[in-house]
Design a protein around this motif. Structure first.
Motif, mmCIF file in Angstrom:
data_model
loop_
_atom_site.group_PDB
_atom_site.id
_atom_site.type_symbol
_atom_site.label_atom_id
_atom_site.label_comp_id
_atom_site.label_asym_id
_atom_site.label_seq_id
_atom_site.Cartn_x
_atom_site.Cartn_y
_atom_site.Cartn_z
ATOM 1 N N THR A 188 0.833 -1.203 0.000
ATOM 2 C CA THR A 188 0.000 0.000 0.000
ATOM 3 C C THR A 188 0.870 1.257 0.000
ATOM 4 O O THR A 188 0.596 2.228 -0.717
ATOM 5 N N LYS A 189 1.959 1.226 0.783
ATOM 6 C CA LYS A 189 2.848 2.388 0.868
ATOM 7 C C LYS A 189 3.545 2.665 -0.464
ATOM 8 O O LYS A 189 3.642 3.811 -0.892
ATOM 9 N N ILE A 190 4.042 1.610 -1.110
ATOM 10 C CA ILE A 190 4.822 1.846 -2.321
ATOM 11 C C ILE A 190 3.946 2.184 -3.526
ATOM 12 O O ILE A 190 4.394 2.879 -4.440
ATOM 13 N N VAL A 191 2.703 1.696 -3.536
ATOM 14 C CA VAL A 191 1.776 2.111 -4.590
ATOM 15 C C VAL A 191 1.526 3.619 -4.482
ATOM 16 O O VAL A 191 1.544 4.348 -5.489
ATOM 17 N N LYS A 192 1.323 4.084 -3.271
ATOM 18 C CA LYS A 192 1.126 5.517 -3.046
ATOM 19 C C LYS A 192 2.401 6.284 -3.398
ATOM 20 O O LYS A 192 2.348 7.349 -4.032
ATOM 21 N N ALA A 193 3.546 5.734 -3.002
ATOM 22 C CA ALA A 193 4.828 6.399 -3.276
ATOM 23 C C ALA A 193 5.084 6.530 -4.771
ATOM 24 O O ALA A 193 5.579 7.564 -5.246
ATOM 25 N N LEU A 194 4.744 5.493 -5.533
ATOM 26 C CA LEU A 194 4.950 5.530 -6.977
ATOM 27 C C LEU A 194 4.152 6.663 -7.611
ATOM 28 O O LEU A 194 4.674 7.396 -8.468
ATOM 29 N N LYS A 195 2.905 6.829 -7.201
ATOM 30 C CA LYS A 195 2.085 7.911 -7.752
ATOM 31 C C LYS A 195 2.694 9.267 -7.409
ATOM 32 O O LYS A 195 2.756 10.176 -8.258
ATOM 33 N N GLU A 196 3.174 9.410 -6.177
ATOM 34 C CA GLU A 196 3.760 10.681 -5.758
ATOM 35 C C GLU A 196 5.040 10.982 -6.541
ATOM 36 O O GLU A 196 5.287 12.131 -6.934
#
Length: 226
Positions: free
Chosen positions: A206-214
């Motif tokens: 969940t964290k890295i999916v969000k990080a990728l978008k950012e």
């Protein structure tokens, strides 16, 4: 050695490397030993670039320690220095210091004789490996940059044809873990998780999916042809 420019042959392309910094985080430069560190000063930078140009490199690459910590946007001082560097013969600028990623762009530089050349700047590569907790999680998102540079045999001209980057995330487990810090390849970890693998936990996914978008919101797509 301050006036000895580092030059490396990289797959047949002669690259000169230089670096400059805004300061030393309050650590005083020893009296009479200004040569210890290359501080940002336009006259000094121009002198160093002239030394580099005397070696006839194909590419001049400059690392700049500049900018405001934790800001995802470059400031006017960085932009002014980038313009100055390009105007004085620099081809590639790699920025650091803010601890977070900042945008990158390709430029078309017009030289004094009216000809043009390619230039590339990334204002900040962000942290790669760091135990820094300040401004976390902004400081844990970074990237590995790849530039495709071509030296054309008929003219000797250098072009910057494309860039790509690998988005990364530095995970921090806990102080008792001997492998506490790990740099994760975000795309690889996402693909593994979505295919039933166990490289990351559901929480980390969940964290890295969000990080990728950012990261992509700031840097653009992971690859770009010019």
């Amino acid at each position: 050695e301050q006036n000895t420019i580092l030059v490396k042959d990289v797959n047949g392309i002669k690259v000169a490397f230089l670096s400059f910094t805004y300061g030393t985080n309050g650590i005083p430069v020893p009296s009479g030993k200004d040569y210890c560190v290359n501080l940002i000063d336009k006259d000094f930078i121009a002198q160093q670039l002239n030394l580099a140009k005397e070696l006839s490199p194909d590419v001049i690459c400059v690392n700049m320690h500049w900018g405001v910590e934790y800001n995802h946007k470059q400031n006017s001082n960085q932009e002014d220095l980038a313009d100055f560097l390009f105007e004085n013969g620099v081809d590639i600028i790699l920025g650091s210091h803010p601890h977070v990623i900042q945008p990158m762009e390709k430029r078309t530089i017009t030289l004094e004789d009216g000809t043009t050349k390619d230039g590339f700047v990334i204002y900040s590569l962000g942290n790669f490996m760091s135990g820094q907790s300040t401004a976390y999680p902004k400081t844990c998102k970074s990237l590995i940059l790849n530039l495709k540079i071509t030296k054309h045999g008929d003219t000797g001209k250098i072009t910057i044809d494309s860039y790509s980057y690998i988005p990364t995330y530095m995970s921090d487990s806990d102080k008792t873990d001997s492998n506490r810090f790990k740099v994760l390849d975000i795309n690889t970890c996402i693909a593994d998780y979505e295919n039933g693998g166990n490289m990351v936990t559901s929480a980390m996914y969940t964290k890295i999916v969000k990080a990728l978008k950012e990261i992509e919101d700031i840097m653009g797509p992971t690859s770009m042809e010019y």
